[in-house]
Design a protein around this motif. Structure first.
Motif, PDB file in Angstrom:
ATOM      1  N   ARG A 252       0.824  -1.216   0.000  1.00  0.00           N
ATOM      2  CA  ARG A 252       0.000   0.000   0.000  1.00  0.00           C
ATOM      3  C   ARG A 252       0.856   1.263   0.000  1.00  0.00           C
ATOM      4  N   ARG A 253       1.958   1.223   0.761  1.00  0.00           N
ATOM      5  CA  ARG A 253       2.844   2.390   0.772  1.00  0.00           C
ATOM      6  C   ARG A 253       3.430   2.666  -0.610  1.00  0.00           C
ATOM      7  N   HIS A 254       3.765   1.599  -1.307  1.00  0.00           N
ATOM      8  CA  HIS A 254       4.411   1.768  -2.609  1.00  0.00           C
ATOM      9  C   HIS A 254       3.433   2.138  -3.716  1.00  0.00           C
ATOM     10  N   TYR A 255       2.189   1.628  -3.606  1.00  0.00           N
ATOM     11  CA  TYR A 255       1.275   1.758  -4.734  1.00  0.00           C
ATOM     12  C   TYR A 255       0.013   2.563  -4.431  1.00  0.00           C
ATOM     13  N   GLY A 256      -0.320   2.766  -3.173  1.00  0.00           N
ATOM     14  CA  GLY A 256      -1.532   3.487  -2.841  1.00  0.00           C
ATOM     15  C   GLY A 256      -2.698   2.555  -2.575  1.00  0.00           C
ATOM     16  N   ASP A 257      -3.732   3.070  -1.906  1.00  0.00           N
ATOM     17  CA  ASP A 257      -4.861   2.244  -1.470  1.00  0.00           C
ATOM     18  C   ASP A 257      -5.657   1.641  -2.621  1.00  0.00           C
ATOM     19  N   GLY A 258      -5.860   2.418  -3.688  1.00  0.00           N
ATOM     20  CA  GLY A 258      -6.745   1.960  -4.751  1.00  0.00           C
ATOM     21  C   GLY A 258      -6.077   1.122  -5.817  1.00  0.00           C
ATOM     22  N   HIS A 259      -4.782   0.907  -5.721  1.00  0.00           N
ATOM     23  CA  HIS A 259      -4.061   0.176  -6.753  1.00  0.00           C
ATOM     24  C   HIS A 259      -4.442  -1.303  -6.734  1.00  0.00           C
ATOM     25  N   ALA A 260      -4.413  -1.918  -7.920  1.00  0.00           N
ATOM     26  CA  ALA A 260      -4.798  -3.328  -8.030  1.00  0.00           C
ATOM     27  C   ALA A 260      -3.904  -4.223  -7.189  1.00  0.00           C
ATOM     28  N   ASN A 261      -2.614  -3.893  -7.088  1.00  0.00           N
ATOM     29  CA  ASN A 261      -1.715  -4.713  -6.270  1.00  0.00           C
ATOM     30  C   ASN A 261      -2.134  -4.693  -4.809  1.00  0.00           C
ATOM     31  N   THR A 262      -2.534  -3.524  -4.319  1.00  0.00           N
ATOM     32  CA  THR A 262      -2.986  -3.418  -2.931  1.00  0.00           C
ATOM     33  C   THR A 262      -4.286  -4.189  -2.727  1.00  0.00           C
ATOM     34  N   GLN A 263      -5.194  -4.085  -3.691  1.00  0.00           N
ATOM     35  CA  GLN A 263      -6.471  -4.785  -3.569  1.00  0.00           C
ATOM     36  C   GLN A 263      -6.286  -6.303  -3.574  1.00  0.00           C
ATOM     37  N   ARG A 264      -5.257  -6.789  -4.247  1.00  0.00           N
ATOM     38  CA  ARG A 264      -5.010  -8.236  -4.270  1.00  0.00           C
ATOM     39  C   ARG A 264      -4.669  -8.775  -2.886  1.00  0.00           C
TER      40      ARG A 264
ATOM     41  N   ASP B 164       8.369  -0.003 -11.051  1.00  0.00           N
ATOM     42  CA  ASP B 164       8.035  -0.745 -12.272  1.00  0.00           C
ATOM     43  C   ASP B 164       7.147   0.064 -13.196  1.00  0.00           C
ATOM     44  N   GLY B 165       7.119   1.373 -12.965  1.00  0.00           N
ATOM     45  CA  GLY B 165       6.310   2.215 -13.834  1.00  0.00           C
ATOM     46  C   GLY B 165       4.884   2.356 -13.377  1.00  0.00           C
ATOM     47  N   GLU B 166       4.483   1.572 -12.339  1.00  0.00           N
ATOM     48  CA  GLU B 166       3.114   1.660 -11.851  1.00  0.00           C
ATOM     49  C   GLU B 166       3.026   2.281 -10.473  1.00  0.00           C
ATOM     50  N   ALA B 167       4.121   2.259  -9.746  1.00  0.00           N
ATOM     51  CA  ALA B 167       4.078   2.739  -8.365  1.00  0.00           C
ATOM     52  C   ALA B 167       3.711   4.205  -8.318  1.00  0.00           C
ATOM     53  N   SER B 168       2.962   4.579  -7.322  1.00  0.00           N
ATOM     54  CA  SER B 168       2.580   5.975  -7.169  1.00  0.00           C
ATOM     55  C   SER B 168       3.808   6.802  -6.855  1.00  0.00           C
ATOM     56  N   THR B 169       3.797   8.061  -7.300  1.00  0.00           N
ATOM     57  CA  THR B 169       4.970   8.910  -7.111  1.00  0.00           C
ATOM     58  C   THR B 169       5.087   9.406  -5.689  1.00  0.00           C
ATOM     59  N   SER B 170       3.984   9.420  -4.966  1.00  0.00           N
ATOM     60  CA  SER B 170       4.047   9.846  -3.570  1.00  0.00           C
ATOM     61  C   SER B 170       3.773   8.662  -2.672  1.00  0.00           C
ATOM     62  N   ILE B 171       4.385   8.674  -1.518  1.00  0.00           N
ATOM     63  CA  ILE B 171       4.202   7.585  -0.568  1.00  0.00           C
ATOM     64  C   ILE B 171       2.923   7.829   0.211  1.00  0.00           C
ATOM     65  N   ALA B 172       2.018   6.868   0.171  1.00  0.00           N
ATOM     66  CA  ALA B 172       0.750   7.017   0.876  1.00  0.00           C
ATOM     67  C   ALA B 172       0.988   7.008   2.372  1.00  0.00           C
TER      68      ALA B 172
END
Length: 763
Positions: free
Chosen positions: A92-104, A496-504
């Motif tokens: 979640r920190r790397h990708y944000g709450d709504g990202h598909a990786n976090t939801q998995r 990997d080009g998908e991570a959010s630019t800001s840390i949640a």
């Protein structure tokens, strides 16, 4: 004909188990010419539970152990939840709450480990009263100790307990709740190889499921050992194999392939959550990963939306037959026998030991040719699917799939300041406070890695910088040691080009806001503080008559604090009580207040008073386990007869037949009658089931023994004068002992006291 040399290999069977746990392992190896050995002579160990630590030092490609050090990261419930939570939080920190990786990562119920998560539990329960909870021992099996909690605030504050959110909408088979038992094989942790067996079972509860039948373990729990005790069930233990289960799903119009794709992803991510801990422990125990594997029983619940949830991972899953033949036992035995035979083939125990130290793509292909019913989960055809959760693979992982990692593995700096002085470079990591001074090689690695260059490119630059004087393998080892250190301390994050630019922002629970008030009792003021929310509400509701707003300087302060063991009560800088659950906080406060009301030449009695102008009845309640019932009985009696019900009294040593009420409030008690003056004690009522069964006329010595724990004097212990006064009180006061449930008998006894004339008795 055996491919082994004339000296037959030996297998070692050990651990606490029934013979059926070994049967398939023994039978399979014996058909390949193996013989039984012992803890000194073995090439294959089969241990139910965990082997001695020293045995792991013997593990090697030619001496294979069926466990991996550190497997508790998966098989201990609290550790499993902690590992999954940490992986989800990192994602979640790397990708944000709504990202598909976090939801998995949303495939495991929220859980709280007792006692240090207790404050967070009661906040969650108060915010979501619709939730239900299940209490589990953190390291037990076969359903031992498992129970559904009606009130999570009553959870035990002793260690080794986990309170887990109860999935309240289970999918059912013929109206019965079920759990899927899957079998996951971690063939090795370095390089990591994960498999899931294509067969398993749906384990059914023996009674129909109902959301209102929360106290019935036969409808709520699916453990065979529990349901076998259901003598009223026509089929107490029923197993449905996965082939029939999937066919049934299709008949019901469900997409079984979609469900099992989720189960495969769930199993892989679960294994990944424990890999780092197993690698670290294996290194500590000097265990060769090439000689260790682990068969784990996964228990997964499917909800009514056909979403799977991981419940637990079981060490040494049962390989005995639990169901009767007509209830799935025949197929159960077949599945478990095939499972062990396929596992032995995959591990290679039916083949001569490998003579190579490397495990490459060709070795992996050969392993999978012998996998039988085991479906490979990892390495996956698309490494990038799991790279966000692995973060940094081991060097062995990387070498096994370097063609894929080279295209996907890259990093970015995370919360790091670069400090440059001349040609020297240092790094400061703001999160951990770590400071790193880099040599020339490490500086080059950092500059390239933090810019997102993949390891292959970094390795090429290192090779050029060394003028070709250093072997590639050595450079690769140095690179991985450096990257691993930075990854471990958090200086690098995946890019990997998908991570959010800001840390949640993190999901770490913020400390609760503080509620403050003043408590006035027995001419003393206390400032009182507690966490906002359930704790503050309980204090305000229970002690409302004593709380007031004042600018007067307090005599003392009281604080309810969150601690690693529930809550604690402190006064100024002194801890008064610790290990408190929510329902124990108000009693602890009132108990403390009583201790502060003792005066010279007086005793304080922690009794409950039934009061009227004519006098008081002092009531002694039973031990904690039955005190709630006794108090409920007294509340009923008080309401029926118009009596005040309060807690606490002061007894003068010079006049030990008179009581001065202290008027501590009791929940739901009528506070209209409050007496500040001394009045006669016209009766002593002892509510105690055990003694009531023996006699209704306790001796003065028995009464004195019951009163002593309730007596408080200024000094520690009781003075001779106080003991004499208490003895006089027990001798001169009319008394009885009754069971706390006997409302009618209590009222009849009150009818014979001046407090309650017979004309007012409500029987």
């Amino acid at each position: 004909m055996s491919a082994y040399p004339p000296t037959s290999p030996r297998f070692w069977l050990s651990g606490k188990r029934h013979a059926e746990q070994d049967r398939f392992f023994r039978q399979t190896l014996e058909t390949h010419g193996w013989q039984e050995g012992d803890e000194q002579q073995w090439q294959a160990a089969w241990v139910t539970g965990m082997p001695p630590k020293a045995a792991f030092k013997e593990a090697s490609p030619s001496r294979v152990m069926n466990h991996i050090p550190g497997n508790a990261a998966l098989t201990v419930k609290s550790r499993l939840h902690a590992g999954l939570s940490a992986l989800r939080e990192r994602t979640r920190r790397h990708y944000g709450d709504g990202h598909a990786n976090t939801q998995r990562m949303n495939f495991f119920p929220r859980a709280y480990e007792m006692p240090h998560d207790y404050p967070a539990l009661i906040e969650d329960a108060a915010a979501h009263p619709e939730k239900r909870w299940i209490l589990k021992p953190t390291n037990a099996s076969k359903g031992k100790g498992v129970q559904v909690l009606r009130d999570p605030t009553t959870a035990s504050l002793t260690s080794n307990w986990l309170v887990q959110e109860y999935v309240a909408n289970p999918h059912t088979i013929r109206g019965h709740k079920y759990v899927l038992r899957l079998y996951m094989l971690i063939a090795s942790i370095d390089p990591l190889r994960i498999y899931l067996y294509d067969q398993g079972f749906a384990k059914l509860a023996s009674a129909p499921w109902s959301p209102d039948d929360i106290d019935n373990p036969f409808s709520q729990l699916t453990n065979p050992d529990i349901n076998a005790l259901n003598l009223d069930a026509e089929v107490p233990v029923e197993f449905i194999d996965l082939d029939r289960y999937r066919e049934w799903l299709r008949e019901q119009g469900h997409d079984d392939q979609a469900l099992f794709s989720q189960l495969h992803d769930l199993a892989t991510l679960t294994a990944l959550s424990g890999v780092d801990a197993m690698r670290e422990r294996s290194q500590q125990d000097e265990a060769d990963p090439r000689g260790c594997y682990e068969l784990i029983g996964l228990d997964c619940l499917v909800d009514d939306q056909l979403k799977p949830w991981i419940l637990e991972c079981n060490l040494s899953p049962s390989l005995g037959t639990c169901a009767k033949p007509e209830h799935g036992g025949v197929i159960e035995e077949v599945v478990k026998g095939d499972l062990v035979r396929d596992m032995i083939a995959l591990i290679g125990l039916d083949q001569p030991p490998s003579e190579t130290d490397t495990f490459d793509a060709s070795t992996l292909a050969a392993e999978r040719e012998h996998a039988g019913g085991f479906v490979p989960l990892y390495p996956a055809p698309d490494v990038s699917r799991y790279l966000p959760f692995i973060g940094l693979p081991s060097l062995a992982d990387y070498r096994l799939a370097d063609d894929q990692y080279a295209q996907t593995l890259s990093f970015k700096a995370h919360d790091v300041s670069e400090i440059i002085e001349g040609e020297r470079l240092a790094l400061y990591h703001h999160t951990s406070g770590k400071y790193f001074q880099l040599n020339d090689s490490a500086a080059l690695i950092w500059l390239l890695a933090s810019e997102g260059e993949p390891p292959e490119t970094i390795l090429e630059h290192l090779h050029v910088a060394s003028n070709g004087q250093v072997e590639t393998r050595s450079l690769e080892n140095d690179l991985w040691m450096t990257l691993s250190l930075w990854w471990q301390h958090g200086l690098l994050a995946p890019s990997d080009g998908e991570a959010s630019t800001s840390i949640a922002s993190t999901q770490t629970r913020e400390p609760a806001q503080t509620w403050r008030s003043s408590l006035f009792f027995d001419q003393r003021y206390w400032s009182i503080s507690a966490p906002q929310g359930p704790v503050a509400k309980q204090i305000a509701a229970s002690l409302e008559p004593l709380l007031e707003t004042t600018k007067q300087a307090p005599n003392e302060s009281l604080h309810i604090l969150e601690s690693a063991n529930g809550f604690c009560l402190s006064s100024d800088n002194r801890i008064i009580r610790s290990h408190l659950n929510l329902n124990e906080i108000v009693p602890a406060i009132t108990q403390f207040c009583l201790t502060r009301t003792a005066r010279d030449q007086h005793l304080v009695l922690d009794v409950v008073l039934l009061s009227r102008q004519e006098g008081h009845i002092a009531c002694m309640l039973p031990a904690e386990g039955a005190s709630a019932q006794a108090l409920a009985t007294l509340e009923s009696v008080a309401k029926q007869n118009g009596l005040a019900l309060t807690r606490g009294a002061r007894l003068s040593l010079s006049a030990p037949t008179l009581l001065e009420p202290l008027n501590l409030p009791l929940e739901e008690a009528d506070s209209a009658f409050l007496f500040q003056e001394h009045s006669d004690c016209v009766g002593l009522l002892w509510l105690d089931e055990l003694n009531a069964a023996n006699t209704q006329t306790p001796s003065s010595l028995e009464l004195l023994g019951a009163l002593l724990p309730l007596a408080i004097e200024e000094q520690s212990g009781l003075s001779p004068a106080a003991l004499t006064a208490l003895q006089y009180f027990s001798q001169e006061t009319r008394s009885t002992v009754l069971a706390s449930t006997e409302i009618e008998a209590i009222t009849l006894w009150l009818n014979k006291t001046p407090l309650l004339p017979s004309s007012q008795a409500a029987v």
